[in-house]
Enzyme design. Structure first.
Site, mmCIF file in Angstrom:
data_model
loop_
_atom_site.group_PDB
_atom_site.id
_atom_site.type_symbol
_atom_site.label_atom_id
_atom_site.label_comp_id
_atom_site.label_asym_id
_atom_site.label_seq_id
_atom_site.Cartn_x
_atom_site.Cartn_y
_atom_site.Cartn_z
ATOM 1 N N ASP A 345 0.848 -1.184 0.000
ATOM 2 C CA ASP A 345 0.000 0.000 0.000
ATOM 3 C C ASP A 345 0.886 1.238 0.000
ATOM 4 O OD1 ASP A 345 -1.814 1.982 0.324
ATOM 5 O OD2 ASP A 345 -2.833 1.107 2.054
ATOM 6 N N TYR A 438 -10.290 13.639 -7.168
ATOM 7 C CA TYR A 438 -9.147 13.457 -8.063
ATOM 8 C C TYR A 438 -8.489 14.802 -8.385
ATOM 9 C CZ TYR A 438 -6.618 12.339 -12.385
ATOM 10 O OH TYR A 438 -5.658 12.200 -13.346
#
Length: 534
Positions: A345, A438
């Protein structure tokens, strides 16, 4: 008393210098007289005494052309030389690149062996070589003549190309491959343009050497495979009665051919460039280049197929497809052991620490490319949940922060510079529809890059962004871009290559827009916004 001074601009030449210049002038005068006598005699009718022949004619050239079959000889010479040049370049250029970039056991021995055919007189190895060619029934054929001439030509190409390769910064190739350029693209777009002077020099000089190579061609050629220099020797020294003017006409043709080739060679190469330079770094020095992430067509293309030579790449991301686990969690990506992956991750500090611990063991870091992004979330701002928001921020922005801060600490502590290239988006300055999270992360990446540039630019650390638009695997028409088409992944890779290379040394905190003019347009319709990939 009157003082007489030497006029300005006239160099002071010592007596020894004048002696050298007089000797050179005497040598050149005799050489010119020798060549001029052959040229004049090739046009003379009779020349038994006096400074000039009794008359002049050009008939000796037509006689030589017919008697010595110069048309066939020149054709054979051209065919042999072109084949030798082509094969020498085809093998010698990659070999010269390998010799310049790779360090392997016996490299010095290989270099010495390459020097021998160039330094030794051809006759010393020509007779044993001819003996071998006669035993395998290649002597007297075009193939045998080509093979014999390749023995000195191929090492010569390697020795000529090697210093040209050494003058090219290896980081340029490493950055190109790191940014997604494949081997063919690196060769066509990076190496060939930079090596073109060396390739031309090697090819033209091999052409000149092959035309002038007498010994090897003489030992293995027959009447159908002889070159002009061998035919000239046969005309002058084999039994028979031949007019001296016709032989001189043949010699003038050979001199003219050699002179033209030599002039062409000097147009493309400086002889001093052929001398190899001592490099400060080892030829095979390669530092790991850190690349992480990959999402979307363009991101996957830029993240795949990394350096096969010159740079080791550590690639990280959430995707585990096409990975084969190796030791200590490292995997091999697409079978290339210089492209390693580590599953994990990106938003976790322990994962970032593990990556840089491995990089420290492998020799350090030159370039960091922040290429991770979660692009699939398309939710209206009023409906987006905190969990989704945090996930996008963690994947896009937190990961870039964790790796960038460790990269700058690594470079700062090592007392050296480095480059960070982060993938941004047009959404950093112009909002996409239903992609608020985003867009916020991309604006944050640009702000992060500017902060790094301001605070650490004095240490030689650079941080820049690329804002691509509509990056897709297959280029297609696009009405929302002024360029009229989508952006190819290779075009983004070229931009990243530039920002990571020394050519962009003065660019810091900059956003390079690879968007086909999208940012320059005042307004774009919502329907077209939905179709944009980045």
């Amino acid at each position: 008393m009157t003082a007489v001074s030497r006029p300005r601009g006239l160099p002071r030449v010592r007596p020894g210098g004048w002696a050298v210049w007089l000797f050179v002038a005497f040598f050149l005068l005799n050489l010119a007289a020798l060549i001029l006598s052959v040229v004049v005699n090739s046009f003379g009718t009779k020349w038994f005494g006096g400074w000039l022949p009794e008359g002049f004619t050009g008939a000796w050239y037509s006689d030589a052309w017919a008697e010595f079959a110069l048309g066939d000889v020149l054709t054979a010479t051209l065919e042999i030389t072109l084949i030798v040049v082509a094969l020498s370049l085809l093998v010698g250029v990659p070999a010269g690149y390998a010799l310049a970039r790779r360090d392997f056991p016996g490299r010095r021995v290989v270099t010495v062996l390459l020097l021998l055919p160039v330094a030794l007189p051809p006759i010393t190895y020509g007779i044993p070589l001819a003996t071998v060619l006669y035993k395998v029934h290649l002597a007297g054929t075009m193939t045998g003549v080509v093979a014999a001439n390749l023995v000195p030509a191929l090492p010569f190409v390697v020795l000529v190309v090697t210093p040209f390769v050494e003058q090219i910064d290896a980081n340029v190739e490493s950055a190109a491959r790191m940014c997604g350029a494949r081997t063919r693209q690196v060769f066509a777009r990076v190496l060939v343009p930079l090596l073109l002077p060396g390739i031309l020099a090697a090819g033209i000089l091999v052409l000149v050497r092959t035309v002038a190579m007498f010994e090897l061609t003489f030992l293995v050629a027959d009447a159908d495979s002889q070159t002009l220099i061998v035919a000239l020797y046969g005309a002058a020294f084999t039994p028979g009665i031949r007019a001296a003017q016709a032989i001189d006409a043949m010699a003038v043709v050979y001199m003219a051919l050699s002179a033209v080739l030599l002039v062409i060679a000097l147009m493309f190469v400086n002889p001093t460039q052929i001398v190899a330079q001592v490099r400060e770094a080892r030829p095979n020095e390669r530092r790991p280049v850190r690349l992480h992430g990959g999402a979307g067509a363009g991101h996957r293309r830029r993240g795949a197929d990394r350096p096969r030579a010159g740079a080791a790449v550590r690639r990280r991301g959430r995707r585990r497809a096409r990975r084969r686990r190796g030791r200590r969690g490292l995997a091999v990506h697409d079978g290339d052991r210089r492209v390693a992956t580590m599953p994990g991750d990106l938003a976790r500090e322990d994962v970032a620490d593990a990556v840089f611990a491995r990089l420290a063991r492998d020799g350090g870091l030159d370039v960091l490319v922040n290429n991770a992004a979660m692009t699939g979330v398309r939710t209206p701002f009023a409906d987006i949940g905190a969990g989704v928001w945090d996930a996008v921020v963690a994947a896009n922005l937190r990961s870039a922060y964790l790796l960038s801060v460790r990269a700058v600490r690594h470079w700062r502590d090592a007392g050296r510079g480095g480059a960070i290239v982060s993938l941004s988006s047009p959404g950093a300055s112009r909002a996409h529809e239903n992609q608020s999270a985003y867009d916020v992360t991309k604006a944050g990446i640009e702000a992060l890059s500017r902060a790094i540039a301001v605070e650490l630019g004095g240490l030689g650390i650079r941080a820049n962004c690329i804002a691509p638009a509509s990056v897709v695997e297959e280029v297609r028409p696009a009405t929302d871009l002024p360029a009229g088409r989508t952006t190819a992944p290779e075009e983004v890779a070229d931009a990243a290559l530039f920002l990571a290379s020394p050519a962009a040394a003065q660019l810091n905190g900059h956003v390079l827009r690879v968007d086909g003019g999208l940012h320059a347009r005042l307004r774009t319709g919502p329907s077209e916004e939905r179709g944009r990939d980045s």
